[in-house]
Design an enzyme around this catalytic site. Structure first.
Site, PDB file in Angstrom:
ATOM      1  N   ARG A   3       0.820  -1.208   0.000  1.00 28.88           N
ATOM      2  CA  ARG A   3       0.000   0.000   0.000  1.00 28.88           C
ATOM      3  C   ARG A   3       0.855   1.259   0.000  1.00 28.88           C
ATOM      4  NH1 ARG A   3      -0.045  -4.695   1.339  1.00 28.88           N
ATOM      5  NH2 ARG A   3       0.455  -4.223   3.511  1.00 28.88           N
TER       6      ARG A   3
ATOM      7  N   CYS B 279      -4.829  -3.122   8.891  1.00 31.88           N
ATOM      8  CA  CYS B 279      -3.752  -2.416   8.196  1.00 31.88           C
ATOM      9  C   CYS B 279      -4.187  -0.973   8.059  1.00 31.88           C
ATOM     10  CB  CYS B 279      -3.481  -3.039   6.830  1.00 31.88           C
ATOM     11  SG  CYS B 279      -2.320  -2.089   5.819  1.00 31.88           S
ATOM     12  N   ASN B 280      -3.471  -0.065   8.706  1.00 32.61           N
ATOM     13  CA  ASN B 280      -3.836   1.347   8.643  1.00 32.61           C
ATOM     14  C   ASN B 280      -3.746   1.893   7.226  1.00 32.61           C
ATOM     15  OD1 ASN B 280      -3.935   2.669  11.659  1.00 32.61           O
ATOM     16  ND2 ASN B 280      -2.576   0.902  11.607  1.00 32.61           N
ATOM     17  N   THR B 281      -2.653   1.585   6.529  1.00 35.34           N
ATOM     18  CA  THR B 281      -2.446   2.144   5.196  1.00 35.34           C
ATOM     19  C   THR B 281      -3.520   1.676   4.226  1.00 35.34           C
ATOM     20  OG1 THR B 281      -0.081   1.966   5.690  1.00 35.34           O
ATOM     21  CG2 THR B 281      -0.683   2.606   3.462  1.00 35.34           C
TER      22      THR B 281
ATOM     23  N   THR C 216       3.232   4.525   8.428  1.00 32.20           N
ATOM     24  CA  THR C 216       4.032   4.458   7.209  1.00 32.20           C
ATOM     25  C   THR C 216       3.955   5.787   6.476  1.00 32.20           C
ATOM     26  OG1 THR C 216       2.220   3.705   5.807  1.00 32.20           O
ATOM     27  CG2 THR C 216       3.478   1.998   6.975  1.00 32.20           C
TER      28      THR C 216
ATOM     29  N   LYS D 143       8.506  -6.202   9.770  1.00 30.82           N
ATOM     30  CA  LYS D 143       8.013  -7.028   8.662  1.00 30.82           C
ATOM     31  C   LYS D 143       8.984  -8.150   8.315  1.00 30.82           C
ATOM     32  CE  LYS D 143       4.733  -3.971   6.314  1.00 30.82           C
ATOM     33  NZ  LYS D 143       3.583  -4.899   6.330  1.00 30.82           N
TER      34      LYS D 143
ATOM     35  N   CYS E 296       0.456   2.023  12.433  1.00 35.37           N
ATOM     36  CA  CYS E 296       0.826   0.922  11.527  1.00 35.37           C
ATOM     37  C   CYS E 296       0.682  -0.339  12.349  1.00 35.37           C
ATOM     38  CB  CYS E 296       2.252   1.076  11.013  1.00 35.37           C
ATOM     39  SG  CYS E 296       2.820  -0.380  10.086  1.00 35.37           S
TER      40      CYS E 296
END
Length: 503
Positions: free
Chosen positions: A299, A333-335, A377, A427, A458
């Site tokens: 993303r 997932c924030n993004t 992010t 990650k 994030c």
């Protein structure tokens, strides 16, 4: 003409194959009911049948029902795919395990015995003795007792069954015998045998005879002609479809999770759902279905560079969850929430917005904190999705925006990105004190520049630092909030009956 003005017919499926004579009779009666329905009760009738090798004496007291259960489940799945609104299941044996199947399927099954009970309550409210003609299996399982003899019905209702000898020699033989109804013999010996069973019930004081085998309804008229006060349960079942409301049937709530964005954050979210669910046994927990797709394009790469657009991949994951009968969707997932607005209108179930829930949480729990420090992010920051969420919150407050938001400077944002994406970042599987210390440097920067609440924006970051309402930053107590935790709690509140009662 506006879309909402278009009147759509209710689609009702009829499951065949569990007794050809009985299901064909119900289908014919359902078709007639549908033809006579008024404009506001339009019904489209669908019939479905697969090959099913029924045993010769399916209604025997100790008959095995495993194959029948799986057949019913498969047929219900077929009607789900055909977009039916509800299903008629003309099989009393199958209604003994209806709860088991309904818990695993989204399409509602109209309850046949409940329809019969309602009919009798409306037409014969003063009944005290009801004669039941049903198989030995259904009789042993106490299906009719469940509906007529529980605390929710009149305590003086008595159910009568044929004497043991009559049950075997007359009733079971009339339906399952060589010259029985299941083999196509709808007159002659089968009627005589049923008449004897009915007389036995009338001699016991039965005021009405209720067929508890769909085959018997096919000859109800012939028995009535002989003076037997028998009702046509297939006709009653068909007519019940006119007044059926889908919300009458309960089923287990299911949360759909778009997983793999990232993989460890998905596991973290599921653990938090489990942790926040009030439960004393396995069955108290919430059903989850996860579409774990780590192949969804990054993303952040799309938002700040020329990376592939993940919109279709996220949408496809949501559609698969929708098709798997999820009631709502969570995306840990924030993004990814930068893409939610693009796809929500094309889904029939809601995506629980993690960002909105986080802002609502801050307003409710930390309303005195006005400056929010965001660690996220570069893609999330560039998309301004959190800022847009704050703006929407402001709009709901008559334009008064009580919150401001700050983000790290370039150097500290580089640290955050290294914590997330670095060769020794989260990650990549590194969750240790060294990585944690880097993240604390970014937190310290935000607090030094005025932040009085920190959002770990994030879903990898909470793997390093858990939510803490009083996080110590140089002697200053600052709430550090985990949107994954907040999302999990919201999902539990929406899905769990226990949590709803406690709220």
């Amino acid at each position: 003409m506006k879309v909402e003005q278009i009147q759509r017919a209710m689609s009702v499926g009829v499951i065949g194959g569990l007794g050809a004579i009985g299901s064909a009779d119900l289908y014919a009666k359902m078709t007639k009911v549908a033809a006579k329905a008024g404009p506001s009760e339009r019904i489209k009738v669908q019939f479905g049948q697969q090959a099913f090798d029924d045993i010769d004496m399916a209604g025997a007291e100790n008959a095995q029902t495993n194959a029948r259960k799986l057949y019913v489940f498969d047929m219900l799945r077929e009607f789900e795919q055909r977009k039916s609104n509800a299903v008629l299941l003309p099989c009393f044996i199958s209604h003994t395990f209806l709860d088991e199947v309904q818990a695993e399927i989204s399409i509602p099954v109209i309850d046949m015995v409940a329809a019969i009970r309602h009919h009798l309550a409306q037409r014969l409210p003063k009944l005290q003795k009801i004669g039941i003609l049903t198989s030995s299996y259904v009789r042993k399982k106490g299906l009719f007792e469940k509906y007529f003899c529980g605390a929710h019905v009149q305590p003086d209702v008595q159910l009568l069954y044929p004497a043991a000898a009559i049950q075997h020699a007359c009733l079971m033989r009339a339906v399952y015998g060589t010259t029985g109804i299941k083999n196509g013999y709808l007159d002659g010996e089968s009627i005589d045998l049923l008449y004897r069973a009915c007389r036995d019930l009338l001699d016991q004081g039965a005021q009405v005879i209720v067929p508890g085998m769909t085959e018997i309804s096919t000859v109800a008229e012939a028995l009535s002609a002989r003076g037997i006060p028998i009702i046509d349960t297939n006709q009653i079942y068909a007519e019940s479809a006119l007044s059926f409301k889908a919300e009458q049937v309960g089923r287990s709530f299911k949360i759909g999770v778009v997983g793999g964005v990232g993989p460890a954050a998905t596991v973290d979210f599921i653990e938090k759902v489990i942790k926040n669910t009030p439960a004393t046994r396995d069955q108290d927990h919430i059903k989850l279905v996860v579409e774990h797709n780590p192949k969804i394009p990054d993303r952040t790469e799309n938002l700040i560079a020329e990376g592939a657009d993940p919109t279709v991949a996220i949408y496809a994951a949501c559609k698969r969850l929708e098709n798997d009968n999820a009631d709502m969707i969570a995306i840990p997932c924030n993004t990814a929430h930068a893409f939610v607005e693009r796809i929500q209108a094309y889904l029939s179930i809601p995506i629980v917005n993690m960002l909105s829930e986080t802002v609502n949480y801050i307003e409710k729990r930390h309303g005195d904190k006005t400056c929010i420090g965001l660690l996220a992010t570069s893609g999330t920051i560039a998309s301004r999705v959190y800022q847009q969420t704050l703006d929407q919150n402001s709009a709901r407050s008559n334009g008064h925006n009580k919150f401001s938001m700050i983000v790290p400077d370039a150097d500290h944002q580089a640290i955050v990105m290294d914590v997330i994406y670095g060769a020794q970042g989260v990650k990549a599987g590194f969750v240790n004190d060294e990585v944690r210390a880097k993240l604390k440097r970014a937190i310290t920067y935000l607090v030094a520049n005025g932040a009085d609440v920190i959002v770990l924006g994030c879903t990898e970051l909470p793997l390093l630092i858990a939510q803490d309402e009083k996080f110590d930053v140089g002697g200053k107590k600052v709430p550090v909030l985990d949107p994954t935790e907040i999302l999990a709690r919201k999902c539990v509140a929406l899905a769990s009956p226990i949590a709803r009662k406690a709220a």
